[in-house]
Design a protein around this motif. Sequence first.
Motif, short mmCIF file in Angstrom:
data_model
loop_
_atom_site.label_atom_id
_atom_site.label_comp_id
_atom_site.label_asym_id
_atom_site.label_seq_id
_atom_site.Cartn_x
_atom_site.Cartn_y
_atom_site.Cartn_z
N ASP A 133 -23.85 32.83 -25.11
CA ASP A 133 -23.29 31.47 -25.03
C ASP A 133 -23.67 30.86 -23.69
O ASP A 133 -23.11 31.20 -22.65
N ARG A 134 -24.64 29.93 -23.72
CA ARG A 134 -25.07 29.28 -22.48
C ARG A 134 -23.93 28.50 -21.83
O ARG A 134 -23.73 28.55 -20.62
N ALA A 192 -24.74 32.23 -14.32
CA ALA A 192 -24.70 31.60 -15.64
C ALA A 192 -25.70 32.25 -16.59
O ALA A 192 -25.41 32.45 -17.77
N ALA A 193 -26.88 32.58 -16.06
CA ALA A 193 -27.91 33.20 -16.90
C ALA A 193 -27.47 34.59 -17.35
O ALA A 193 -27.70 34.99 -18.50
N PRO A 250 -35.45 28.06 -21.89
CA PRO A 250 -35.24 28.43 -23.29
C PRO A 250 -34.50 29.74 -23.48
O PRO A 250 -33.90 29.97 -24.53
N THR A 251 -34.53 30.63 -22.48
CA THR A 251 -33.87 31.92 -22.59
C THR A 251 -33.16 32.27 -21.28
O THR A 251 -33.50 31.72 -20.22
N PRO A 252 -32.19 33.19 -21.34
CA PRO A 252 -31.52 33.61 -20.09
C PRO A 252 -32.50 34.22 -19.10
O PRO A 252 -32.36 34.01 -17.89
N GLY A 253 -33.49 34.96 -19.61
CA GLY A 253 -34.45 35.59 -18.71
C GLY A 253 -35.25 34.58 -17.91
O GLY A 253 -35.47 34.74 -16.71
#
Length: 393
Positions: free
Chosen positions: A200-201, A191-192, A123-126
């Motif tokens: 922007d994923r 990518a993260a 759900p999040t980059p982290g």
Amino acid sequence: MSPAARPDDPAAATSDPDQPSAPRPGRSGMSLGRVLGFPLRLRPSTLIFAALVTLAYGSVLARGPHAGATGYVVAFSFVVLLFVSVLLHELGHALTAKRCGIGVRGITLELLGGYTEMTRAAPTPGVDLLVSVAGPAVSLGLGVGASLTALALPDGGLVNELVLQLAVSNLIVAAFNSLPGLPLDGGRILAAVVWAVTGDRGRGVIIAGWTGRIVALATAVGALLLAQLGPTSPFGLAFALLVAMTLWHGAGRAIRAAQAQRQVGSLDLLSLARPLAPVPGAMSLADARQLLADSPDPSAVLAVVDDGDRVVAVVDDAAAAAVPAERLAFVTVAMVARDLAAIPALDAEDDAEQVLAAVRDNPAAQHLVTSGEDVLGVLRVADIARALESIRK
């Protein structure tokens, strides 16, 4: 190599730059039961690979201090320990994902390592970064631990040989998997990071996909140079080129999935929802169809209403289509309708990615589109498929 697979595909809510939901990679292979609650599968090609490594490595050992069958026993033991290491690597991904609230469908061991299949994207980059780092961290820990153990053991023994090879292989896996290109874990990390910086994923996936192609080319060129400059076994060269081809394919798939994700994200899937045509449940199917044909929107879906004009059921397309023409006048709408509680629902506020994820997880022919307690329309999977096919073309 042991890249972690995630759903990155538009219809998979999608990962797996590494994968509408195509056959899920984790569903193939032989079942080996469960490990820590996660289904474990083994691709048949893995057994062939294990046999080839045993023969190739065993023949080398047999010409050294471990002559005869002993060399092949050591080689086979090494292969077993290597796959246990890969499993531990994937368990690092799986346990971290579970801790972060992401479901795990299973772990699959395959020709070049393994992958962990998750139910949805991070759900999040982290969270994506944390899950991606977990695998290489496990491999690094195994490599360091095995290295220290090898130093404590007497030189020249079988155990020392196995532990040393295990240390080297895990350190190589940790280092190679950390390279910044998809489908490697390092590509997921890159990518993260890009996702966190740009918001922007998809951009992160595309950049990591292109770096993955660079890594693939570098792997192939490096393998060919080593073959020219020094003694490289045909098996070693073939293996390196196979790794390069796998990386190239995975990187390309990631790029295409991210590009498709962007296109799907621009599509208002809920606008495809068909409006409801309310009719009393006692009306015959023949009369209801005629009423629908004469209405301003013949594509609407017949819905059964109660005495208070509240929608209580929706006509099931398959059940209605199965009624013979000569029986249409005798079959009521209520007889071929499904109660609202039996039909999966989508929230009108969901975006395209959420809608596709919900349809993937519950692949019913039709879904209600709701806003609170109100039913706004019906979204048919066939309509979604046509829209996605139009985008693909």
